[in-house]
Design a protein around this motif. Structure first.
Motif, PDB file in Angstrom:
ATOM      1  N   GLN B  20       0.824  -1.213   0.000  1.00 47.83           N
ATOM      2  CA  GLN B  20       0.000   0.000   0.000  1.00 47.83           C
ATOM      3  C   GLN B  20       0.852   1.255   0.000  1.00 47.83           C
ATOM      4  OE1 GLN B  20      -2.877  -0.087   3.147  1.00 47.83           O
ATOM      5  NE2 GLN B  20      -3.892  -1.921   2.372  1.00 47.83           N
ATOM      6  N   TYR B  21       2.142   1.114   0.291  1.00 47.08           N
ATOM      7  CA  TYR B  21       3.018   2.287   0.304  1.00 47.08           C
ATOM      8  C   TYR B  21       3.647   2.564  -1.051  1.00 47.08           C
ATOM      9  CZ  TYR B  21       2.429   2.418   5.321  1.00 47.08           C
ATOM     10  OH  TYR B  21       1.884   2.518   6.574  1.00 47.08           O
ATOM     11  N   PRO B  23       3.254   4.289  -4.475  1.00 47.64           N
ATOM     12  CA  PRO B  23       2.353   5.301  -5.015  1.00 47.64           C
ATOM     13  C   PRO B  23       1.479   4.725  -6.131  1.00 47.64           C
ATOM     14  CG  PRO B  23       4.578   6.152  -4.859  1.00 47.64           C
ATOM     15  CD  PRO B  23       4.662   4.702  -4.534  1.00 47.64           C
ATOM     16  N   MET B  48      -0.111  17.611 -11.972  1.00 42.37           N
ATOM     17  CA  MET B  48       0.144  16.733 -10.835  1.00 42.37           C
ATOM     18  C   MET B  48      -1.049  16.580  -9.899  1.00 42.37           C
ATOM     19  SD  MET B  48       4.158  17.357  -9.969  1.00 42.37           S
ATOM     20  CE  MET B  48       4.313  15.816  -9.094  1.00 42.37           C
ATOM     21  N   ALA B  50      -3.158  14.084  -8.333  1.00 42.75           N
ATOM     22  CA  ALA B  50      -2.834  12.669  -8.117  1.00 42.75           C
ATOM     23  C   ALA B  50      -4.087  11.806  -8.080  1.00 42.75           C
ATOM     24  CB  ALA B  50      -2.066  12.522  -6.811  1.00 42.75           C
ATOM     25  N   TYR B  52      -5.195   9.714  -6.009  1.00 43.62           N
ATOM     26  CA  TYR B  52      -5.975   9.610  -4.769  1.00 43.62           C
ATOM     27  C   TYR B  52      -6.849  10.828  -4.519  1.00 43.62           C
ATOM     28  CZ  TYR B  52      -1.970  12.276  -2.964  1.00 43.62           C
ATOM     29  OH  TYR B  52      -0.983  13.206  -2.777  1.00 43.62           O
ATOM     30  N   GLN B  53      -6.565  11.929  -5.206  1.00 40.95           N
ATOM     31  CA  GLN B  53      -7.402  13.110  -5.009  1.00 40.95           C
ATOM     32  C   GLN B  53      -8.812  12.881  -5.520  1.00 40.95           C
ATOM     33  OE1 GLN B  53      -3.900  15.879  -6.371  1.00 40.95           O
ATOM     34  NE2 GLN B  53      -5.497  17.203  -5.553  1.00 40.95           N
ATOM     35  N   GLY B  56      -9.508   8.526  -3.820  1.00 43.84           N
ATOM     36  CA  GLY B  56      -9.297   8.206  -2.413  1.00 43.84           C
ATOM     37  C   GLY B  56      -8.144   7.238  -2.213  1.00 43.84           C
ATOM     38  N   THR B  57      -7.976   6.807  -0.999  1.00 36.99           N
ATOM     39  CA  THR B  57      -6.985   5.782  -0.697  1.00 36.99           C
ATOM     40  C   THR B  57      -7.751   4.496  -0.369  1.00 36.99           C
ATOM     41  OG1 THR B  57      -5.036   5.259   0.612  1.00 36.99           O
ATOM     42  CG2 THR B  57      -6.791   6.450   1.734  1.00 36.99           C
ATOM     43  N   PHE B  58      -7.081   3.496   0.144  1.00 36.56           N
ATOM     44  CA  PHE B  58      -7.698   2.162   0.196  1.00 36.56           C
ATOM     45  C   PHE B  58      -8.977   2.123   1.032  1.00 36.56           C
ATOM     46  CE2 PHE B  58      -4.534   0.293  -2.316  1.00 36.56           C
ATOM     47  CZ  PHE B  58      -3.350   0.942  -2.013  1.00 36.56           C
ATOM     48  N   GLU B  59      -8.962   2.730   2.179  1.00 36.48           N
ATOM     49  CA  GLU B  59     -10.131   2.627   3.074  1.00 36.48           C
ATOM     50  C   GLU B  59     -11.344   3.353   2.520  1.00 36.48           C
ATOM     51  OE1 GLU B  59      -7.151   3.450   3.996  1.00 36.48           O
ATOM     52  OE2 GLU B  59      -6.509   2.101   5.582  1.00 36.48           O
ATOM     53  N   ASN B  60     -11.121   4.393   1.734  1.00 34.79           N
ATOM     54  CA  ASN B  60     -12.265   5.157   1.215  1.00 34.79           C
ATOM     55  C   ASN B  60     -12.243   5.181  -0.306  1.00 34.79           C
ATOM     56  OD1 ASN B  60     -10.160   6.873   0.723  1.00 34.79           O
ATOM     57  ND2 ASN B  60     -10.844   8.482   2.114  1.00 34.79           N
ATOM     58  N   ASP B  69     -15.546  15.464  -4.835  1.00 31.31           N
ATOM     59  CA  ASP B  69     -14.130  15.372  -5.182  1.00 31.31           C
ATOM     60  C   ASP B  69     -13.790  16.386  -6.261  1.00 31.31           C
ATOM     61  OD1 ASP B  69     -14.339  11.768  -4.955  1.00 31.31           O
ATOM     62  OD2 ASP B  69     -13.741  13.231  -3.435  1.00 31.31           O
ATOM     63  N   ALA B  72     -13.929  20.204  -5.002  1.00 32.88           N
ATOM     64  CA  ALA B  72     -12.829  20.776  -4.211  1.00 32.88           C
ATOM     65  C   ALA B  72     -12.085  21.839  -5.009  1.00 32.88           C
ATOM     66  CB  ALA B  72     -11.874  19.681  -3.761  1.00 32.88           C
TER      67      ALA B  72
ATOM     68  N   ILE C  66     -13.375  20.518   2.052  1.00 31.31           N
ATOM     69  CA  ILE C  66     -12.742  21.796   1.730  1.00 31.31           C
ATOM     70  C   ILE C  66     -12.939  22.054   0.246  1.00 31.31           C
ATOM     71  CG2 ILE C  66     -10.415  21.042   1.080  1.00 31.31           C
ATOM     72  CD1 ILE C  66      -9.420  23.306   3.065  1.00 31.31           C
ATOM     73  N   ARG C  67     -12.980  23.322  -0.117  1.00 34.77           N
ATOM     74  CA  ARG C  67     -13.073  23.655  -1.539  1.00 34.77           C
ATOM     75  C   ARG C  67     -12.353  24.971  -1.766  1.00 34.77           C
ATOM     76  NH1 ARG C  67     -19.558  24.966  -1.112  1.00 34.77           N
ATOM     77  NH2 ARG C  67     -19.305  27.072  -0.264  1.00 34.77           N
ATOM     78  N   MET C  84      -5.992  20.176  -0.196  1.00 30.38           N
ATOM     79  CA  MET C  84      -7.216  19.373  -0.080  1.00 30.38           C
ATOM     80  C   MET C  84      -7.293  18.642   1.245  1.00 30.38           C
ATOM     81  SD  MET C  84      -7.991  17.452  -3.671  1.00 30.38           S
ATOM     82  CE  MET C  84      -9.436  16.532  -3.158  1.00 30.38           C
ATOM     83  N   TYR C  85      -6.142  18.299   1.803  1.00 30.48           N
ATOM     84  CA  TYR C  85      -6.171  17.360   2.938  1.00 30.48           C
ATOM     85  C   TYR C  85      -5.664  17.906   4.266  1.00 30.48           C
ATOM     86  CZ  TYR C  85      -7.151  13.642  -0.412  1.00 30.48           C
ATOM     87  OH  TYR C  85      -7.721  12.862  -1.385  1.00 30.48           O
ATOM     88  N   ARG C 695       0.850   7.656   1.951  1.00 29.24           N
ATOM     89  CA  ARG C 695       1.056   6.533   1.040  1.00 29.24           C
ATOM     90  C   ARG C 695       1.642   6.988  -0.293  1.00 29.24           C
ATOM     91  NH1 ARG C 695      -4.585   3.875   2.898  1.00 29.24           N
ATOM     92  NH2 ARG C 695      -3.742   2.587   4.593  1.00 29.24           N
ATOM     93  N   ALA C 696       1.416   8.226  -0.650  1.00 27.46           N
ATOM     94  CA  ALA C 696       1.962   8.709  -1.919  1.00 27.46           C
ATOM     95  C   ALA C 696       3.478   8.796  -1.863  1.00 27.46           C
ATOM     96  CB  ALA C 696       1.371  10.079  -2.239  1.00 27.46           C
ATOM     97  N   PRO C 698       5.770   7.577   1.220  1.00 21.73           N
ATOM     98  CA  PRO C 698       5.848   7.171   2.625  1.00 21.73           C
ATOM     99  C   PRO C 698       7.197   7.405   3.278  1.00 21.73           C
ATOM    100  CG  PRO C 698       5.769   5.263   1.185  1.00 21.73           C
ATOM    101  CD  PRO C 698       5.577   6.444   0.317  1.00 21.73           C
TER     102      PRO C 698
END
Lengths: 84, 116, 795
Positions: B20-21, B23, B48, B50, B52-53, B56-60, B69, B72, C66-67, C84-85, C695-696, C698
């Motif tokens: 999971q680490y 990219p 750029m 990405a 996941y923007q 999401g990542t794995f959990e979401n 999304d 934003a 957020i936006r 964003m985060y 994770r992007a 680490p």
């Protein structure tokens, strides 16, 4: 924990500015305004004394002409759950 | 955490914690090469934005991004959004180029004029 | 849907007020079954120097989204992933929520009350002042503090404790740019700003990976280029190929440290081919040289440039540079309808950082690529408030608020009068600059330091050396922060701070624009805004030192509630009293004005009217800059009234090539450079706590050029030892060009000791700016092992 309904009045042209300031105030939730400088807010505080202090602070704000309380519940206990 | 839209959302294939680490783009360059190439050449790729923007990542994780999304960065474009016509119905992933008449009411700002 | 009694009462309360006015509330509230309303709160992003404007969505007192703000002239609604985060730090379980204390650093921390904590903080500083004098205490702040925080802290240190030992981490990133602007233009900060990007026809990006370090600005450059592929040129100069290079028409790779020659060679082409602006030079510029700023003639400048022929410099630079390349980029620069240069750490974090800045500014002065639309010499600021807080509000040891030099008696007196403290209260000499400050901790000259919102134990170059001093019990360390860091590890007293959007205050970004963030949610636990912490500390200091002047410094701020009234009062004092009449005049940018705007105000903005339009887009231009009008001395359209140049001229500097202080040799044959990646911020204490961002990226990698990798036998993922004269790291390898041959590049965000690259970097600094040369040192590289499973690390 007291809950109060309030009308916070300012001059019409200053309403936008006051709204921004009120949004930053802890214990103050904005619900709307009437376009004439009257803002509808709900106030919350941890105790009666703190509610009084909050109202005084609001009254002391530069842009505020008047704070009118329209509703006051002394014990808005958030652990109570009501029916639907 | 964002709520997933519906059970029809695919889950990402399960990975070991160590995996999971890596990219997203690194794996997907090999696993989904056309998609990666398309994204990389797009404005999102050069800019750029990405994986996941939007996903999401794995959990979401969500294969299909949620409207918020896109919102934003593109909040002022949400006027044309609806459940029947989400952003990606015109802005096809992953190049995101749209064709034909614009569904947006608001004029595009000087800052955002599309590439000729 | 369940609704608590409390919800019911709140709805009833709102309805009662609404019916009193005869107002219909939105359906979501009128219905007793409604969820609490979502509210959106405007502010600035917490990270980088772009100054993106955002709105934080809050529901039931907690942030949920957020936006971007579409009308903001900084970002036009766009965000990068950090923007964003970052709000996930609000309410994060790792947040520091209570004051923690230990008398000795070998002990465990104990939770204490604020009362005790403030008392300990005051006692620690008071005792040191009494025993060792005022200069044995220090404040080390940050370009991430709100302006109100920096201003109040430095007021207490200077006006209260009578020391100029006030510094901040912008010393490590922007000091060379400050020195460059002051010596080239006579005033700090860019003349133009972001609005020039959409009008530019040539971009000269040097020593900056804008795509990853200032993504939302890069987006604007990218659009400008891609929308005008033939008429807009992008030059990217960097020893390393980066994501920024993707839009470059020409990427110039040069040996680290040789960029001074490259810039002089470009100037030579401009002179030889008569591409300079004769009128602009005649009206506005002089040529200067040496420590005494001796004026020289244009001919002497031409003579000075003689060795810097494109042919000679191409040899010096090596890399991929040819003489023709140098000629071509110089012509693009000079001939374009508007050229914007952008640079960042590659130019600033250098032993000759000020000179490198001067040489870029030179090109703009020679060609007249200044003051007109689409032309600017735009230093990119790394942190969100290095400009607004530290550079403008007195956060460095040699400057007072309002761009006033400490060593000028008239300037000190102005500040003393504004503060109502006795004349002579502020010491005449600058305090210790950052590297000196931490060296003084090592030597025992500084015995108490307050570190605010930064982690020098990781971010100082050659950090192991300075950790030695910080570890000792000789120096009492107070840290205000939101998460544990490598520096809180070395503290005696840790004070939990409110985070962004948990407090109110102003950030001033790269383009001189001050923008406000209002409190939107409560801070967790007992975390407090720094303005409250400093005020309460100052009151106790006054008692312990029996010094009413210290109390006077916070007298006007006493009893003000800390979420809005207190920061507002501090901002009012700073803007109305300290910026009045200065080049950074912000009197028009009151809180009510800032709160009405989608973005914020570029100084100078003397009146509310000026401020509401957004302030001054171009400094020094009559009709655009109110001070250019009021301070005009002649009919010329540009008036360079900057406080540092009495002659009101732009100075073209004769700066020779000067090498980095440590270059590769037989023993340490590689260049090491360090830098950023897009997903992480600084020491990753914030971004590392967001799973998407962690994770992007680490952990840190070292980038090795494929040719070097082949020679060294290094494969992707192999563990590689990087060793300098100061220390070593063990990092996984990324084989990528990336760095040029003979150079490696490491990311500096990792908190894990074996991957903390500042243990390897070098702490020599620019003699003018005192900014260290993070960007260049000499290392050995060797393969140690094959790929190993690595876990990311966070304190």
């Amino acid at each position: 924990m007291p809950v109060a309904g309030a009308v916070i009045s300012t001059r019409q042209e200053r309403a936008e500015i006051l709204l921004a300031a009120l949004r930053a105030c802890p214990g103050v939730d904005i619900y709307g305004e009437d376009g004439k400088g009257n803002i509808i807010a709900v106030l919350e505080a941890a105790s009666k004394d703190e509610m009084e202090a909050l109202v005084r602070r609001l009254e002391a704000m530069d842009e505020v002409l008047h704070v009118g309380i329209t509703f006051l519940a002394a014990d808005g206990n958030s652990t109570d759950t009501g029916s639907e | 955490m964002l709520a997933l839209q519906a059970a029809e959302q695919e889950q990402h294939p399960e990975l070991e914690p160590g995996e999971q680490y890596i990219p997203c783009a690194q794996c997907h360059q090999e696993v989904t090469p056309e998609l990666y190439t398309e994204w990389n050449a797009s404005l999102h790729g050069i800019g750029m934005v990405a994986c996941y923007q939007c996903h999401g990542t794995f959990e979401n994780f969500r294969v299909t991004p949620l409207a918020q999304d896109c919102a934003a960065c593109h909040a002022d474009r949400m006027d044309a959004y609806s459940q029947d016509q989400p952003c990606w119905s015109c802005h096809v992933p992953h190049s995101f180029k749209a064709e034909g008449a614009s569904a947006h009411k608001k004029e595009i700002s000087e800052n955002e004029k599309p590439a000729q | 849907m369940k609704q608590s009694r409390r919800d019911f009462l709140k709805t009833s309360a709102a309805l009662s007020a609404a019916s009193y006015l005869g107002v219909q509330l939105p359906d979501t509230v009128s219905s007793a079954l409604a969820a609490e309303g979502d509210s959106w709160h405007r502010g600035t992003c917490r990270l980088c120097g772009v100054g993106c404007r955002v709105e934080l969505g809050v529901r039931s007192g907690k942030p949920f989204a957020i936006r971007g703000v579409a009308d903001a002239r900084t970002n036009y609604g766009f965000l990068c992933m950090k923007g964003m985060y970052f709000w996930h730090c609000i309410g994060h379980t790792d947040r520091l929520t209570h004051p923690l204390y230990r008398a000795k650093k070998s002990e465990a921390f104990k939770q204490i009350s604020w009362d005790e904590a403030l008392d300990i903080a005051a006692t620690a500083f008071a005792d040191v002042v009494k025993t060792h004098g005022s200069d044995a205490v220090a404040y080390y702040g940050s370009g991430q503090c709100l302006t109100e925080e920096t201003y109040l802290f430095q007021k207490i240190m200077r006006g209260g404790l009578k020391t100029n030992n006030v510094e901040g981490n912008p010393r490590l990133c922007m000091a060379s740019a400050v020195g460059g602007y002051l010596s080239s233009f006579g005033a700090d900060e860019p003349i133009g700003g972001y609005s020039d990007l959409e009008k530019a026809h040539c971009f000269f990006i040097i020593g900056s990976n804008t795509a990853e370090a200032h993504p939302v600005l890069f987006r604007r450059i990218m659009r400008r280029k891609l929308d005008n592929p033939d008429t807009v040129k992008v030059i990217n100069a960097d020893p390393r190929v980066s994501q920024t290079s993707r839009i470059a028409d020409k990427h110039l790779q040069f040996k680290p440290g040789s960029d001074l020659s490259l810039l002089n060679a470009m100037a030579k082409v401009i002179i030889d081919e008569k591409l300079y602006d004769t009128d602009f030079l005649a009206n506005y510029a002089v040529f200067r040289q040496g420590a005494e700023s001796t004026e020289v003639t244009f001919s002497e400048y031409v003579k000075f440039l003689e060795p810097y022929t494109p042919e000679a410099v191409a040899k010096i630079c090596g890399g991929n540079i040819s003489a023709d390349d140098i000629r071509e980029v110089a012509r693009w620069f000079a001939n374009s309808k508007g050229t914007v240069s952008l640079w960042c750490m590659g130019i600033n974090q250098r032993i000759q950082g000020v000179w490198a800045n001067n040489l870029i500014n030179n090109l703009h002065i020679l060609t007249g690529q200044l003051c007109k639309e689409g032309a600017d010499s735009l230093s990119l600021t790394g942190q969100p408030n290095a400009c607004g807080g530290v550079r403008e509000a007195g956060g460095l040891c040699h400057i007072l608020p309002g761009h006033r030099p400490v060593d000028n008696e008239k300037m000190r007196n102005q500040v003393e009068e504004a503060w109502g403290v006795p004349i002579g209260r502020i010491p005449a000499k600058p305090g210790r600059h950052t590297m000196d400050m931490f060296a003084a901790i090592n030597s025992g000259a500084i015995r108490a330091i307050w570190v605010n919102c930064t982690s020098p134990a990781q971010s100082l170059p050659n950090c192991d050396l300075y950790i030695k001093g910080m570890e000792k019990d000789d120096c009492f360390i107070i840290c205000t922060d939101i998460f544990p860091t490598r520096t809180t590890e070395l503290a005696n007293l840790i004070l939990p701070a409110a985070f962004h959007f948990e407090k109110t205050g102003v950030y001033g970004c790269t383009e001189r624009r001050s923008q406000i963030t209002l409190k939107a949610v409560d801070a967790p636990g007992e975390a407090k805004p720094e303005v409250w912490i400093v005020r309460e500390w100052a009151k106790r200091l006054a008692v312990k030192l029996d010094d009413p002047v210290i109390a006077h410094c916070v007298k006007d701020f006493d009893n003000l509630e800390e979420d809005y009234a207190l920061p507002r009062a501090i901002w009012d004092e700073y803007t109305q009293k300290l910026t009045a009449g200065r080049d950074s005049d912000l009197r028009g940018a009151s809180y009510p004005v800032l709160e009405r705007m989608a973005d914020g105000v570029q100084w100078p903005a003397l009146t509310e009217e000026q401020a509401l339009t957004g302030g001054t887009v171009k400094k020094f231009v009559k009709g655009l800059d109110p001070l250019a009008d009021s301070l005009s001395q002649n009919d010329l359209p540009y008036q360079f009234y900057g406080p540092a140049h009495a002659d009101r001229k732009l100075w073209v500097w004769l700066r020779a090539q000067a090498d980095p202080s440590e270059v590769p040799d037989a023993e340490y044959p590689f260049y090491l450079s360090t830098g950023r990646i897009i997903d992480h911020w600084h020491t990753m204490s914030m971004t590392g706590r967001v799973p998407e961002l962690l994770r992007a990226n680490p952990y840190a990698h070292v980038e090795i050029n494929p040719e070097d990798a082949k020679e060294l036998g290094v494969q992707p993922g192999d563990m590689v030892e990087i060793r300098s004269r100061r220390g070593s790291n063990l990092l996984p390898a990324k084989i990528y060009e990336g760095p040029m041959k003979g150079m490696v590049f490491a990311y500096w965000h990792d908190q894990e000791k074996s991957r903390m690259i500042n243990r390897v970097t070098k702490d020599d600094y620019d003699p003018g700016s005192k900014e260290p040369e993070f960007k260049i040192c000499a290392v050995q590289i060797r393969r140690v092992a094959g790929p190993k499973p690595i876990k990311p690390f966070l304190l």
